[in-house]
Enzyme design. Structure first.
Site, PDB file in Angstrom:
ATOM      1  N   HIS A 106      22.032  57.396  61.050  1.00 42.46           N
ATOM      2  CA  HIS A 106      22.215  55.948  61.225  1.00 42.46           C
ATOM      3  C   HIS A 106      22.558  55.274  59.905  1.00 42.46           C
ATOM      4  CE1 HIS A 106      20.633  56.485  65.275  1.00 42.46           C
ATOM      5  NE2 HIS A 106      19.762  57.307  64.719  1.00 42.46           N
TER       6      HIS A 106
ATOM      7  N   GLU B  27      20.194  68.189  37.349  1.00 44.17           N
ATOM      8  CA  GLU B  27      19.753  68.265  35.953  1.00 44.17           C
ATOM      9  C   GLU B  27      19.983  69.678  35.400  1.00 44.17           C
ATOM     10  OE1 GLU B  27      15.672  67.585  33.553  1.00 44.17           O
ATOM     11  OE2 GLU B  27      16.325  65.829  34.622  1.00 44.17           O
TER      12      GLU B  27
ATOM     13  N   LYS C 200      17.836  58.147  26.024  1.00 46.77           N
ATOM     14  CA  LYS C 200      16.458  57.850  25.591  1.00 46.77           C
ATOM     15  C   LYS C 200      16.466  57.281  24.175  1.00 46.77           C
ATOM     16  CE  LYS C 200      14.362  61.764  28.047  1.00 46.77           C
ATOM     17  NZ  LYS C 200      13.620  63.011  27.881  1.00 46.77           N
TER      18      LYS C 200
HETATM   19  O1  F6P Z   1      14.230  63.378  30.794  1.00 52.70           O
HETATM   20  C1  F6P Z   1      14.308  64.501  31.577  1.00 52.70           C
HETATM   21  C2  F6P Z   1      13.019  65.259  31.577  1.00 52.70           C
HETATM   22  O2  F6P Z   1      12.869  65.920  30.358  1.00 52.70           O
HETATM   23  C3  F6P Z   1      12.944  66.239  32.727  1.00 52.70           C
HETATM   24  O3  F6P Z   1      13.583  67.426  32.476  1.00 52.70           O
HETATM   25  C4  F6P Z   1      11.481  66.351  32.921  1.00 52.70           C
HETATM   26  O4  F6P Z   1      11.141  66.870  34.179  1.00 52.70           O
HETATM   27  C5  F6P Z   1      11.055  64.912  32.745  1.00 52.70           C
HETATM   28  O5  F6P Z   1      11.907  64.397  31.750  1.00 52.70           O
HETATM   29  C6  F6P Z   1       9.626  64.700  32.348  1.00 52.70           C
HETATM   30  O6  F6P Z   1       9.350  65.338  31.132  1.00 52.70           O
HETATM   31  P1  F6P Z   1       7.862  65.590  30.688  1.00 52.70           P
HETATM   32  O7  F6P Z   1       7.202  66.463  31.687  1.00 52.70           O
HETATM   33  O8  F6P Z   1       7.962  66.245  29.326  1.00 52.70           O
HETATM   34  O9  F6P Z   1       7.171  64.253  30.597  1.00 52.70           O
END
Ligand code: F6P
Length: 548
Positions: free
Chosen positions: A383, A352, A505
């Site tokens: 394995h 990421e 998203k």
């Molecule tokens: O979608 C990725 C992300 O933004 C990550 O970088 C982060 O760790 C995760 O989602 C959770 O985000 P949040 O802590 O804002 O819920």
């Protein structure tokens, strides 16, 4: 042409000419008996043996020049000084401040200790049974609701350090639920008692749909046992977030809110109040030891010269492997069952952060960045996918991670001797695998049988810990965090943003009402694959409900 590009660096151009001159690892070892001792870096309780990497003295000299040319030490100083190294979001990345001893924190960062103090009070209340559920019973179970950095770090550490659990923490069982589909909750809620279960809602943004869906489901579950919603929010939820406003809007009273800040990246946040499940499950002093170990690694990273700097060496070797040897896959192989979740933790941390194809100023790159990274407990992976490492067609670089001593604290245990023998076997397997990967048939035998041919020359590093303790785990995690930063500097990219996860998203939010309302997928201007899948799903669900 951007100043950030690796391919513009003089030292890199010189390094690119060197792979041809590197013999097979078997020959490198045969030619230099001291290699295993010389190609090694120490940092406190950790050491890095990189003698099984395909490097030579000229390669190391080139990597040193590259570190100088990008001013790696200067960029590290800027990181620690709180400069806005996350350019695209104009933010600092000060996760190191979260583990700096209080007396060394400047005034504007004393908020770190304030939150740790608030966390300590909450942990004490819960562990001592002062905190009660809606019916007055003490808390027996905690479920952390979070995803990505708000889940993987606490989950990994909690699992890794179980044997250090302090007596006060033994009254609590800590669980984790991250998946958006609710599967983990579905399993948990069946067994948990609503009167004695506390939920920690971990979300930096407090907008993540995965976590909020789980939180809303849980609130509705609790609501069927107690209708007093104010009482439920007060007794059954604690939030950890950088957005107090959003926590309040969800209904969390201020006393149940633990804070951290926008200068802590989600995947670097286990040291902040996101670490609450660690403190609850193991004890606050253990959490503090973890912070202390990470701080030791911070100090090493800031002060050691590049070739004696463990995180910088991890980074430089990675650049050599990816950009000079064209090795695009990286396996993480802990020979330790306690580090079960370490590979998935690193998958997020590395991919990421450094899965990027533009420079930190937004210009396209003309070279590879983060390799595909995956892993598994090493002995189990033997394995599973080691066949590919030994005889496949894919070059893979590996990190072996091993604790020298194990079971020291279990001397009283009736089967101590057997467990120690198992650890010996584990060590033998770890050393055998890296040896065979490096040397191939030269490790033991030469054979004409093509099915028993081991080409070797697969590079690896071995990270050796004295023991796995809260301090050494803290140092290990911090080492990888710093590797990621150093590598980003070398690649000229920004490791602290993650725009690549945003579009998916948004599109999911567009699709969701369509599926929920059984709307006409054809009219939604979707591609034919998504249309056809949506229609099939709608038909299947209607059939299951008996609508057709
Ligand atoms: O979608 C990725 C992300 O933004 C990550 O970088 C982060 O760790 C995760 O989602 C959770 O985000 P949040 O802590 O804002 O819920």
């Amino acid at each position: 042409m951007s100043d950030d590009l690796l391919t513009q660096r003089k030292a890199f151009k010189e390094l690119q000419a060197l792979p041809e001159s590197i013999p097979h690892l078997a020959d490198l070892f045969a030619d230099r008996p001291g290699r295993g001792v010389e190609y090694r870096v120490e940092a406190g309780s950790l050491s890095l043996d990189y003698s099984k990497q395909r490097v030579s003295d000229p390669v190391l000299a080139g990597l040193q020049q590259l570190a100088d040319e990008v001013d790696l030490p200067g960029r590290v100083a800027a990181l620690f000084a709180g400069e806005p190294v996350n350019i695209s979001e104009n933010r600092a990345a000060l996760h190191s401040a979260l583990r700096t001893p209080t007396h060394r924190l400047p005034d504007h960062l004393q908020c770190v200790e304030e939150q740790l103090q608030r966390m300590t009070l909450l942990v004490d209340k819960i562990q001592l049974g002062v905190w009660r559920g809606f019916s007055g019973k003490r808390i027996t179970d905690v479920v952390n609701l979070g995803v990505g950095g708000s889940d993987l770090g606490p989950l990994m550490v909690t699992q890794a350090l179980k044997e250090y659990t302090l007596p006060a923490a033994r009254t609590l069982k800590v669980h984790f639920a991250s998946t958006i589909d609710g599967s983990q909750l579905f399993d948990l809620l069946e067994h948990l008692n609503p009167e004695t279960t506390l939920f920690t809602i971990a979300s930096k943004s407090f907008t993540t749909i995965d976590t909020l869906s789980n939180a809303n489901t849980v609130r509705s579950w609790l609501g069927s046992y107690c209708q007093d919603s104010e009482l439920l929010h007060r007794c059954h939820f604690i939030g950890m977030s950088a957005s107090p406003e959003k926590m309040s809007a969800w209904g969390l009273p201020e006393a149940n809110q633990l804070l951290f800040w926008d200068w802590v990246g989600g995947r670097f946040s286990l040291w902040a109040t996101i670490g609450l499940p660690i403190a609850l499950s193991l004890g606050m002093p253990v959490f503090r030891q973890l912070l202390a170990g990470a701080h030791q690694m911070d100090e090493h990273f800031r002060s050691a010269p590049p070739l004696q700097n463990l995180p910088m060496m991890l980074a430089l070797l990675g650049i050599w492997n990816v950009n000079c040897l064209d090795i695009r896959a990286h396996a993480i192989l802990p020979y330790d069952g306690r580090l079960k979740y370490f590979p998935s933790y690193l998958e997020q941390l590395e991919m990421e952060s450094n899965g990027k194809s533009v420079t930190r100023h937004g210009e396209p790159l003309n070279y590879a960045t983060c390799p595909v990274l995956w892993g598994e407990i090493g002995a189990n992976a033997q394995h599973a996918f080691y066949q590919l490492l030994h005889q496949g067609t894919q070059p893979v670089a590996s990190d072996f991670i091993l604790a020298a001593a194990r079971y020291d604290s279990a001397r009283h245990y009736a089967h101590y001797e057997e467990l120690v023998a198992q650890h010996e076997l584990n060590i033998a397997n770890c050393l055998a695998q890296s040896r065979v990967l490096a040397l191939g048939n030269a490790a033991v035998e030469v054979t004409d049988n093509p099915f028993r041919h081991y080409p070797g020359n697969q590079p690896s590093s071995t990270l050796l810990l004295d023991q796995l303790t809260p301090e050494s785990l803290g140092a290990l995690i911090a080492a990888y965090e710093h590797k990621v930063f150093a590598q980003a500097v070398l690649w000229g990219i920004n490791p602290f943003d993650q725009w690549g996860v945003e579009l998916g998203k948004q599109v999911a939010l567009q699709l969701q009402p369509l599926l929920a309302s059984c709307g006409d997928a054809t009219e939604a201007q979707l591609d034919s694959s998504t249309q056809s899948l949506a229609r099939s799903i709608q038909r299947l669900r209607q059939a299951q409900r008996g609508d057709v």
